[in-house]
Motif scaffolding. Sequence first.
Motif, PDB file in Angstrom:
ATOM      1  N   TYR A  18       0.858  -1.185   0.000  1.00 11.73           N
ATOM      2  CA  TYR A  18       0.000   0.000   0.000  1.00 11.73           C
ATOM      3  C   TYR A  18       0.895   1.236   0.000  1.00 11.73           C
ATOM      4  O   TYR A  18       1.542   1.552   1.003  1.00 11.73           O
ATOM      5  CB  TYR A  18      -0.925  -0.002   1.223  1.00 11.73           C
ATOM      6  CG  TYR A  18      -1.886   1.163   1.218  1.00 11.73           C
ATOM      7  CD1 TYR A  18      -2.972   1.183   0.356  1.00 11.73           C
ATOM      8  CD2 TYR A  18      -1.693   2.239   2.059  1.00 11.73           C
ATOM      9  CE1 TYR A  18      -3.846   2.247   0.340  1.00 11.73           C
ATOM     10  CE2 TYR A  18      -2.569   3.312   2.050  1.00 11.73           C
ATOM     11  CZ  TYR A  18      -3.636   3.314   1.181  1.00 11.73           C
ATOM     12  OH  TYR A  18      -4.495   4.368   1.167  1.00 11.73           O
ATOM     13  N   LEU A  19       0.957   1.905  -1.141  1.00 11.03           N
ATOM     14  CA  LEU A  19       1.785   3.091  -1.291  1.00 11.03           C
ATOM     15  C   LEU A  19       0.883   4.296  -1.491  1.00 11.03           C
ATOM     16  O   LEU A  19      -0.001   4.289  -2.354  1.00 11.03           O
ATOM     17  CB  LEU A  19       2.732   2.941  -2.489  1.00 11.03           C
ATOM     18  CG  LEU A  19       3.604   1.687  -2.515  1.00 11.03           C
ATOM     19  CD1 LEU A  19       4.489   1.693  -3.757  1.00 11.03           C
ATOM     20  CD2 LEU A  19       4.445   1.561  -1.263  1.00 11.03           C
ATOM     21  N   ASP A  20       1.104   5.325  -0.699  1.00 11.06           N
ATOM     22  CA  ASP A  20       0.288   6.530  -0.758  1.00 11.06           C
ATOM     23  C   ASP A  20       1.080   7.634  -1.433  1.00 11.06           C
ATOM     24  O   ASP A  20       2.251   7.854  -1.112  1.00 11.06           O
ATOM     25  CB  ASP A  20      -0.091   6.961   0.662  1.00 11.06           C
ATOM     26  CG  ASP A  20      -0.798   8.305   0.671  1.00 11.06           C
ATOM     27  OD1 ASP A  20      -1.867   8.407   0.044  1.00 11.06           O
ATOM     28  OD2 ASP A  20      -0.264   9.243   1.287  1.00 11.06           O
ATOM     29  N   ASN A  21       0.435   8.316  -2.361  1.00 14.01           N
ATOM     30  CA  ASN A  21       1.115   9.401  -3.046  1.00 14.01           C
ATOM     31  C   ASN A  21       0.087  10.382  -3.572  1.00 14.01           C
ATOM     32  O   ASN A  21      -1.081  10.044  -3.741  1.00 14.01           O
ATOM     33  CB  ASN A  21       1.965   8.856  -4.197  1.00 14.01           C
ATOM     34  CG  ASN A  21       3.174   9.714  -4.460  1.00 14.01           C
ATOM     35  OD1 ASN A  21       3.301  10.797  -3.920  1.00 14.01           O
ATOM     36  ND2 ASN A  21       4.059   9.232  -5.288  1.00 14.01           N
ATOM     37  N   ALA A  22       0.543  11.604  -3.854  1.00 15.47           N
ATOM     38  CA  ALA A  22      -0.323  12.630  -4.423  1.00 15.47           C
ATOM     39  C   ALA A  22       0.545  13.661  -5.123  1.00 15.47           C
ATOM     40  O   ALA A  22       1.713  13.853  -4.769  1.00 15.47           O
ATOM     41  CB  ALA A  22      -1.146  13.312  -3.327  1.00 15.47           C
ATOM     42  N   ARG A  23      -0.010  14.292  -6.099  1.00 17.42           N
ATOM     43  CA  ARG A  23       0.721  15.309  -6.856  1.00 17.42           C
ATOM     44  C   ARG A  23       1.243  16.412  -5.929  1.00 17.42           C
ATOM     45  O   ARG A  23       2.310  16.980  -6.164  1.00 17.42           O
ATOM     46  CB  ARG A  23      -0.178  15.906  -7.923  1.00 17.42           C
ATOM     47  CG  ARG A  23       0.527  16.952  -8.765  1.00 17.42           C
ATOM     48  CD  ARG A  23      -0.235  17.291  -9.983  1.00 17.42           C
ATOM     49  NE  ARG A  23      -0.162  16.110 -10.841  1.00 17.42           N
ATOM     50  CZ  ARG A  23      -0.816  15.991 -11.975  1.00 17.42           C
ATOM     51  NH1 ARG A  23      -1.591  16.960 -12.384  1.00 17.42           N
ATOM     52  NH2 ARG A  23      -0.717  14.904 -12.698  1.00 17.42           N
TER      53      ARG A  23
END
Length: 70
Positions: A44-49
């Motif tokens: 589970y990898l969380d990312n956002a611009r």
Amino acid sequence: MRTLGRTGVQVSEIGLGGIPMVRVEDLDLTDAIINRALDSGINYLDNARAYQDSEMKYGRVLKYRRKEAF
């Protein structure tokens, strides 16, 4: 591992967030961190611009290991 909602997708209880990657300038180190997380079963990898250059840092590893991450 836990089931994500009603999707049936299994994700790790512990995730790797993208915000801390912003503070790491050494790209070899960010590669090592992401690879270590995947090797340890974290998918589970969380990312956002909004997390500045973290998308690029994740992309360096995920272009080879995309099927291992959610």
